[in-house]
Design a protein around this motif. Structure first.
Motif, PDB file in Angstrom:
ATOM      1  N   ASP A 209       0.708  -1.188   0.073  1.00  0.00           N
ATOM      2  CA  ASP A 209       0.394  -0.168  -0.162  1.00  0.00           C
ATOM      3  C   ASP A 209       0.601   1.412   0.164  1.00  0.00           C
ATOM      4  OD1 ASP A 209      -2.638  -1.471  -0.249  1.00  0.00           O
ATOM      5  OD2 ASP A 209      -2.944  -1.444   2.103  1.00  0.00           O
ATOM      6  N   THR A 210       1.831   1.051   1.193  1.00  0.00           N
ATOM      7  CA  THR A 210       2.674   1.877   1.200  1.00  0.00           C
ATOM      8  C   THR A 210       3.181   2.979  -0.555  1.00  0.00           C
ATOM      9  OG1 THR A 210       3.177   2.327   3.124  1.00  0.00           O
ATOM     10  CG2 THR A 210       4.367   3.954   2.445  1.00  0.00           C
TER      11      THR A 210
ATOM     12  N   GLY B 253       2.605   5.272   4.811  1.00  0.00           N
ATOM     13  CA  GLY B 253       0.959   5.108   3.863  1.00  0.00           C
ATOM     14  C   GLY B 253      -0.013   5.849   3.688  1.00  0.00           C
TER      15      GLY B 253
END
Lengths: 362, 362
Positions: free
Chosen positions: A45-46, A252
């Motif tokens: 995700d990040t 993130g």
């Protein structure tokens, strides 16, 4: 009551990030295994949000490091065997050259005095150099280069790898990632997160160069080869050492908010508005002046203002009385300058408090 | 509800550390300048408490790193120019050898199969080697060496620098620091803190060796010379890159509590009691057995238990149903072993929950 800080890193944490930290503790994030699916999802995700935020082309890799300094070191270790060239005009641009020298390389400096901009004339770059570095925003002096400077160097030096240190501008300015091979920063500046995490963006060309260096007997990258780091990063933000799980989560979450609220363009607009407000105030001041004389060389994220030592000390005292911390001048500029980080965690209402302080010295 | 985790790092955070993080956020600790008196005090305090806790002689220096892996790398870069020797019996002891090899050195391995102990016979050590490494507690297998092994190597190899990786035992066992030159660990194991910080303890002899290496044209330490790190550390825990201010604060607070509550001896006693409870339970089990066959080679901090893949999977499922995470076996041992970190944040009541789970498999 904790102070409001304009220190240009470690910088003010936003209340959103404070909440993120509390929530992460509640959820036990620092205790999750870095080999777990839960961490891999955080890592993916990040990384994806970094790509979105910076507009990073597909063929670039992304690595987590422990700092911007480590990222600079990894660039030197992976992309230089003999010669590098550095545009310098302050402590951090000089540091990049020093790191290369510390590895025994010949590091050419195209230097300007602190407070000025180097001449970005590609003719000055030695023809055989392997790496050219530019410090986008010189945190020690508040000098900022222009996208056109980077584009010009890139066009004129097709054989060298080009690295740009964006430590104190990342998160506050749209960048043309395709114009350089390597971009690096740490998160305790614009991203307003606790120190201990850096990001290194690496083009496929810089990755290939690193593989070529690896095939020589150079051996200076040890385990930290770009190829090993790339293979790990692709497995969900894995790193050579145990990753800074909490820092990667916080980054993130910050990016998710920023991407949902206009992305990098919105952040640049906010930052320019704050810089404009501070700049106008300085220009009216009888006491302070911009350390960077040429307006178009002034940073939008770190204002550096100059006066005599008495006024600088008075400003620190007056700020302290209002529970505000101002950034000290860097090194030899400590007594005669102030640095003011106008990072995203600093709102316009905070800038008004700063302006009020500055206006109070007259 | 966050799970109880026996993962051997990143490990369970104690509720004290959770409170420390919340308080640090309230106090704005992540936003303080690493050049400020406030940070210097944090740095000095943490370093002093480390000295007290580990009983570190005066002539040893202490450095903050970003991880144990980075600390290993710095040991190789600063203390080896050609040859090293490594006692290996699992992933992390092998890693130390691999790091040396990655720098082009000749790294002799005195190896035992995973689950056994290497022969700590000094006669096996090549006579000319610059560095000998021992992994005190092999996190991948749960094998732990003895203080007498380290003392014996030290006595027999007066010319080599001796490094001991104490990553998953630091904080749980009294150590004879004077018996080796270098000791290193990361804080996300026994200290129960978020990942992103390591500690490297360096004797004056190792520091002098590093200076001698620095005087050659080796150039492999770049900016990260022990002498530069030492000069910075003496200024209140400064580091080459911006220090992990939050992590250093959390480590200092943990140490203050531990030093006030009996220090390392009390921690060892607690840890041995937990290990004894788990060990007795394993010995009665019809399903599980110790992966380390010889009792005196078993770690007190990381229990590694073995069974067939069906039972291992069943234990993970049963644990998950009770919101408990067990450490997976490492690498090739993933399917047939479990690892159970019995770190200070794990109380005896948590151990009872674990024992109940193990007893349930019969």
């Amino acid at each position: 009551m904790k102070p409001l800080t304009f220190n240009p890193g470690p910088s003010q944490l936003s209340s959103d990030t404070e909440d993120d930290i509390r929530l992460a503790v509640e959820q036990g994030i620092p205790s999750i295994s870095h080999r777990s699916d839960a961490y891999r999802q955080i890592g993916f995700d990040t990384l994806a949000r970094l790509r979105t935020f910076f507009g990073i082309p597909e063929h670039y890799s992304l690595f987590f490091t422990s700092s911007a300094t480590e990222a600079m070191e990894l660039v030197i270790r992976n992309n230089v065997t003999q010669t590098s060239c550095h545009f310098t005009n302050g402590r951090f641009s000089e540091l990049f050259a020093e790191i290369s020298e510390s590895y025994g390389h010949t590091a050419t400096k195209i230097a300007a005095p602190w407070g000025k901009m180097p001449s970005f004339d590609p003719a000055l770059i030695p023809r055989d150099c392997e790496l050219v570095t530019v410090t986008y925003n010189e945190t020690s002096t508040g000098a900022m280069c222009r996208d056109a400077d980077i584009a010009r160097i890139r066009q004129a030096t097709p054989d060298a790898v080009l690295a740009v240190d964006i430590t104190s501008i990342a998160g506050m300015k749209a960048l043309r990632i395709a114009d350089a091979d390597l971009w690096l920063f740490s998160v305790q500046k614009g991203f307003g997160l606790p120190a201990g995490l850096g990001v290194l963006i690496v083009s496929s060309r810089a990755l290939e160069r690193a593989k070529a260096v690896e095939r020589t007997d150079n051996h200076r990258m040890g385990m930290y080869t770009f190829s090993a780091m790339d293979a790990l990063a692709r497995k969900g933000g894995q790193t050579i050492a145990t990753p800074n799980v909490l820092g990667i989560l916080l980054l993130g979450r910050q990016l998710a908010r920023w991407n949902a609220a206009g992305g990098i363009a919105a952040k640049e607009e906010e930052t320019r508005a704050k810089a404009k407000r501070v700049s106008a105030c300085i220009e009216r001041s009888a006491v302070f002046r911009h350390f960077i004389a040429v307006p178009e060389h002034r940073s939008i994220s770190v204002a550096c203002i100059e006066s005599d030592a008495g006024w600088i000390a008075a400003m620190h005292r007056r700020a302290a009385a209002e529970n505000i911390v101002l950034g000290k001048g860097y090194g030899k500029l400590k007594e005669t300058t102030l640095r003011l980080g106008l990072f995203p965690a600093i709102g316009m209402e905070d800038v008004e408090r700063l302006v009020h302080l500055i206006n109070g010295c007259a």
